[in-house]
Scaffold this active site. Sequence first.
Site, PDB file in Angstrom:
ATOM      1  CG  ASP A 123       7.482   0.420  -3.023  1.00  0.00           C
ATOM      2  OD1 ASP A 123       6.269   0.445  -3.330  1.00  0.00           O
ATOM      3  OD2 ASP A 123       8.039  -0.604  -2.604  1.00  0.00           O
ATOM      4  CG  ASP A 148      13.083   1.901   3.178  1.00  0.00           C
ATOM      5  OD1 ASP A 148      13.194   0.662   3.132  1.00  0.00           O
ATOM      6  OD2 ASP A 148      14.023   2.659   3.477  1.00  0.00           O
ATOM      7  CG  ASP A 149       8.105  -2.712   6.543  1.00  0.00           C
ATOM      8  OD1 ASP A 149       8.928  -2.878   7.468  1.00  0.00           O
ATOM      9  OD2 ASP A 149       6.941  -3.109   6.627  1.00  0.00           O
ATOM     10  NE  ARG A 202      16.523   0.962   2.793  1.00  0.00           N
ATOM     11  CZ  ARG A 202      17.186   1.872   3.493  1.00  0.00           C
ATOM     12  NH1 ARG A 202      18.462   1.715   3.731  1.00  0.00           N
ATOM     13  NH2 ARG A 202      16.563   2.945   3.939  1.00  0.00           N
ATOM     14  CE  LYS A 253       6.002   0.376   8.157  1.00  0.00           C
ATOM     15  NZ  LYS A 253       5.403  -0.939   8.471  1.00  0.00           N
ATOM     16  CD1 TRP A 257      -1.640  -1.922   8.401  1.00  0.00           C
ATOM     17  CD2 TRP A 257       0.094  -3.283   8.112  1.00  0.00           C
ATOM     18  NE1 TRP A 257      -1.842  -2.581   7.220  1.00  0.00           N
ATOM     19  CE2 TRP A 257      -0.782  -3.430   7.020  1.00  0.00           C
ATOM     20  CE3 TRP A 257       1.272  -4.038   8.139  1.00  0.00           C
ATOM     21  CZ2 TRP A 257      -0.525  -4.308   5.966  1.00  0.00           C
ATOM     22  CZ3 TRP A 257       1.519  -4.912   7.089  1.00  0.00           C
ATOM     23  CH2 TRP A 257       0.624  -5.039   6.023  1.00  0.00           C
ATOM     24  CB  ILE A 258       1.448   2.668   6.595  1.00  0.00           C
ATOM     25  CG1 ILE A 258       2.654   3.024   7.464  1.00  0.00           C
ATOM     26  CG2 ILE A 258       0.882   3.897   5.882  1.00  0.00           C
ATOM     27  CD1 ILE A 258       3.869   3.499   6.683  1.00  0.00           C
ATOM     28  CD1 TRP A 286      -2.850   2.347  -2.352  1.00  0.00           C
ATOM     29  CD2 TRP A 286      -2.664   4.549  -2.084  1.00  0.00           C
ATOM     30  NE1 TRP A 286      -1.587   2.593  -1.885  1.00  0.00           N
ATOM     31  CE2 TRP A 286      -1.439   3.946  -1.722  1.00  0.00           C
ATOM     32  CE3 TRP A 286      -2.768   5.940  -2.002  1.00  0.00           C
ATOM     33  CZ2 TRP A 286      -0.346   4.671  -1.282  1.00  0.00           C
ATOM     34  CZ3 TRP A 286      -1.671   6.655  -1.570  1.00  0.00           C
ATOM     35  CH2 TRP A 286      -0.473   6.029  -1.216  1.00  0.00           C
TER      36      TRP A 286
END
Length: 175
Positions: free
Chosen positions: A94, A97-98, A100, A126, A150-151, A155
Site C-alpha cells: 500500500d 500506513d496511516d 493501519r 506515518k 497529508w501526503i 498519481w
Amino acid sequence: MKKIWYNYEDIHRAIKQLAEKIQASEHSFDAMIAIGGGGFIPARILRSFLNIPVYTVTLSYYDVNDQPTDLPQKIQWTDGFDKKLKEKKLLIIDEVDDSRATLEFCVRELQHEGFNQLGVAVLHEKRKTKKGVLPADMPFYSAIQVDDWWINYPWDALDIDEHYQNVVSQSLPEN
C-alpha cells in the site's frame, strides 16, 4: 493538517530503497498483492526490483470527502487468484500506513481465507498511534517515515504541473 508533495523521481528512489530492505531481510516473497488504488503504482515500481508478479485487491477506507469510514469495504477481492496463491508467500503493498486500519483489515481477511504467509510493505509510514494492529511476527517494511501530514502523490494530481510546483516550493525537514 500540514501537506507534503512527492514527485515520481523521489518515489522511485524510495521504492528502490524499500526493495533493498526487503531483499536484505530474511524473508522472500513469491508475489505481491497491491491494495488499490494507492498500492498500484508502488507495487508496479517494486516489481521492477523484486521481479515477482503483482495481483490486486481493492479496498476503500475513505469516503468521497477523504474522511475515514467505520471499516474498509471490499471493492475487488481475491477471486481469480485465491487458489493459485494460497500456499505462496505474499507481500501486501500500500502507499501509506496511516491508521493501519486498511492493512489490518486486508491481512485479517486474507488470513481468514487461508493466506497465511504474509508480509506488508508501504511507501510511507506515518509516525503516529495506529488504530489497526498487525501480527507482531509479520514482516513489515516501509520506505519513508513521515509525520502525520497529508501526503499528495503525483498519481492523484489533476494538474501535474501545479503538483510539481508544490513539490519545488515546499521545504522539507530531514527524515
